[in-house]
Design a protein around this motif. Structure first.
Motif, PDB file in Angstrom:
ATOM      1  N   GLY A 113      34.649  44.614  23.075  1.00 41.02           N
ATOM      2  CA  GLY A 113      35.196  44.951  21.576  1.00 41.02           C
ATOM      3  C   GLY A 113      34.820  43.670  21.024  1.00 41.02           C
ATOM      4  O   GLY A 113      35.654  43.150  19.486  1.00 41.02           O
ATOM      5  N   LEU A 114      35.125  42.523  21.617  1.00 43.40           N
ATOM      6  CA  LEU A 114      34.807  40.982  20.917  1.00 43.40           C
ATOM      7  C   LEU A 114      33.805  40.550  20.639  1.00 43.40           C
ATOM      8  O   LEU A 114      32.828  40.578  21.597  1.00 43.40           O
ATOM      9  CB  LEU A 114      36.123  40.266  22.364  1.00 43.40           C
ATOM     10  N   LEU A 115      33.636  40.060  19.348  1.00 43.23           N
ATOM     11  CA  LEU A 115      32.532  38.712  19.248  1.00 43.23           C
ATOM     12  C   LEU A 115      31.958  37.732  19.846  1.00 43.23           C
ATOM     13  O   LEU A 115      32.891  36.842  18.902  1.00 43.23           O
ATOM     14  CB  LEU A 115      31.738  39.978  18.124  1.00 43.23           C
ATOM     15  N   VAL A 116      31.420  36.817  20.005  1.00 42.71           N
ATOM     16  CA  VAL A 116      30.695  35.388  19.709  1.00 42.71           C
ATOM     17  C   VAL A 116      30.576  34.950  18.815  1.00 42.71           C
ATOM     18  O   VAL A 116      29.383  35.552  19.462  1.00 42.71           O
ATOM     19  CB  VAL A 116      31.025  34.775  21.298  1.00 42.71           C
ATOM     20  N   ARG A 128      38.397  42.125  15.504  1.00 41.05           N
ATOM     21  CA  ARG A 128      39.003  42.670  15.124  1.00 41.05           C
ATOM     22  C   ARG A 128      38.830  44.186  14.691  1.00 41.05           C
ATOM     23  O   ARG A 128      38.962  45.162  14.891  1.00 41.05           O
ATOM     24  CB  ARG A 128      37.355  42.471  13.511  1.00 41.05           C
ATOM     25  N   GLN A 129      37.774  43.761  16.626  1.00 42.78           N
ATOM     26  CA  GLN A 129      37.286  45.814  17.107  1.00 42.78           C
ATOM     27  C   GLN A 129      38.171  46.107  18.174  1.00 42.78           C
ATOM     28  O   GLN A 129      38.576  47.141  18.674  1.00 42.78           O
ATOM     29  CB  GLN A 129      36.250  45.935  17.660  1.00 42.78           C
ATOM     30  N   ALA A 130      39.058  44.904  18.963  1.00 40.08           N
ATOM     31  CA  ALA A 130      39.745  44.839  19.495  1.00 40.08           C
ATOM     32  C   ALA A 130      41.289  44.107  19.670  1.00 40.08           C
ATOM     33  O   ALA A 130      40.887  43.117  20.203  1.00 40.08           O
ATOM     34  CB  ALA A 130      39.221  44.191  20.599  1.00 40.08           C
ATOM     35  N   PRO A 131      41.966  44.940  17.986  1.00 36.08           N
ATOM     36  CA  PRO A 131      43.477  44.094  17.494  1.00 36.08           C
ATOM     37  C   PRO A 131      44.923  43.964  18.800  1.00 36.08           C
ATOM     38  O   PRO A 131      45.273  42.371  18.717  1.00 36.08           O
ATOM     39  CB  PRO A 131      43.488  44.251  16.273  1.00 36.08           C
ATOM     40  N   ALA A 135      46.355  38.136  21.485  1.00 42.96           N
ATOM     41  CA  ALA A 135      47.522  36.873  22.124  1.00 42.96           C
ATOM     42  C   ALA A 135      45.583  36.663  23.327  1.00 42.96           C
ATOM     43  O   ALA A 135      46.348  35.008  23.531  1.00 42.96           O
ATOM     44  CB  ALA A 135      48.499  37.491  22.791  1.00 42.96           C
ATOM     45  N   LEU A 136      45.748  37.061  23.672  1.00 38.27           N
ATOM     46  CA  LEU A 136      45.048  36.990  24.725  1.00 38.27           C
ATOM     47  C   LEU A 136      43.391  35.585  24.212  1.00 38.27           C
ATOM     48  O   LEU A 136      42.836  35.325  25.348  1.00 38.27           O
ATOM     49  CB  LEU A 136      43.822  37.988  25.257  1.00 38.27           C
ATOM     50  N   CYS A 137      43.104  35.607  23.454  1.00 38.40           N
ATOM     51  CA  CYS A 137      42.050  35.654  22.623  1.00 38.40           C
ATOM     52  C   CYS A 137      42.808  34.252  22.400  1.00 38.40           C
ATOM     53  O   CYS A 137      41.410  32.869  22.141  1.00 38.40           O
ATOM     54  CB  CYS A 137      41.169  36.085  21.556  1.00 38.40           C
ATOM     55  N   LYS A 157      41.670  36.097  10.023  1.00 36.06           N
ATOM     56  CA  LYS A 157      41.866  37.116  10.135  1.00 36.06           C
ATOM     57  C   LYS A 157      40.814  38.127  11.061  1.00 36.06           C
ATOM     58  O   LYS A 157      40.088  38.043  10.561  1.00 36.06           O
ATOM     59  CB  LYS A 157      41.739  37.879   8.568  1.00 36.06           C
ATOM     60  N   MET A 158      41.616  38.697  12.169  1.00 35.74           N
ATOM     61  CA  MET A 158      41.112  38.856  13.533  1.00 35.74           C
ATOM     62  C   MET A 158      39.510  37.973  13.857  1.00 35.74           C
ATOM     63  O   MET A 158      38.975  38.823  14.782  1.00 35.74           O
ATOM     64  CB  MET A 158      39.799  40.280  12.831  1.00 35.74           C
ATOM     65  N   VAL A 159      40.266  36.906  13.898  1.00 30.15           N
ATOM     66  CA  VAL A 159      39.674  35.513  14.466  1.00 30.15           C
ATOM     67  C   VAL A 159      40.141  34.340  14.841  1.00 30.15           C
ATOM     68  O   VAL A 159      41.311  34.109  13.917  1.00 30.15           O
ATOM     69  CB  VAL A 159      37.840  34.929  13.569  1.00 30.15           C
TER      70      VAL A 159
END
Length: 248
Positions: A113-116, A128-131, A135-137, A157-159
């Protein structure tokens, strides 16, 4: 006081893109730009003598693609890259980003779900796809940034994004305000995210006005509900100024 009242021929207008002029999309590439917005920006550019600039976390080339055929002054990647009115490109010193990108890529490989996103001058990790992974991000990117002098971590926002420490939307606005046609004008900055707060402070410290889009705490003196509300204000201002300029 309406936006039409605030916007005067002596103003300098600075606009964020995502979540401000356009609605945030599930993926960065999926943003839709309402066609009337292009026409309004073209009119405002003429009305303000060219003193309109986009101040975005996106790269300049992405803003150009979305706003084509317009080619406005733009500060991209939170000010790490900036195109002046005369077309000259100003770039901040780029610090090595490979360790940060590698850390983000490892995390994204474990969580689909994460995007780099590598923006050249920064690396962003979108969740955004894995809110639930926020915390992990943040922890993973913070650890990577702390190992690389010259970089700072920016949360939006979600990034979460690693960028040069000297880059900010506020500094980009300050740089524009020292150049024609922005110099000597009253600055207005419209944005929606926590990354825009420094921009609000910058214009308001200069006697201008910050306008926050959406909810959440903000130092901005004024607020609009969402991008649709801003676009309605754009249309109303355009109509009011055009009617006033028309001969009776």
């Amino acid at each position: 006081m309406t936006f039409a009242d605030i916007l005067q021929p002596s103003s300098a207008l600075f606009l964020d893109f995502d979540g401000t002029m356009v609605d945030i999309a599930p993926q960065p590439h999926a943003v839709q730009v309402p066609q009337p917005l292009i026409a309004w920006l073209r009119w405002s550019h003429d009305y303000l003598g060219g003193a309109v600039a986009v101040i975005s976390g996106r790269q300049i080339e992405q803003i150009d693609d979305f706003l084509s055929p317009l080619r406005l002054p733009v500060a991209g990647v939170h000010g790490a890259e900036r195109r002046r009115t005369d077309g000259e490109l100003v770039l901040l010193t780029t610090h090595p980003l490979e360790p940060v990108e590698q850390a983000a890529a490892r995390l994204a490989a474990e969580h689909p779900g994460l995007l780099v996103e590598n923006k050249g001058s920064s690396v962003a990790l979108h969740y955004r796809q894995a809110p639930h992974l926020e915390a992990l991000c943040i922890d993973a990117m913070q650890a990577a940034v702390e190992s690389m002098p010259g970089l700072t971590l920016l949360r939006g926002k979600m990034v979460v994004e690693a960028k040069p420490g000297g880059a900010s939307k506020g500094r980009a606005i300050e740089a524009f305000m020292q150049e024609p046609p922005f110099a000597g004008r009253l600055p207005i900055f419209i944005g929606d995210d926590v990354t825009d707060e420094v921009g609000f402070s910058t214009v308001q410290d200069a006697g201008g006005i910050g306008i926050k889009i959406g909810d959440g705490p903000s130092v901005a003196w004024r607020r609009l509900a969402d991008p649709a509300a801003l676009r309605q204000e754009f249309e109303a201002a355009h109509a009011a100024k055009t009617a006033k300029a028309s001969p009776t």
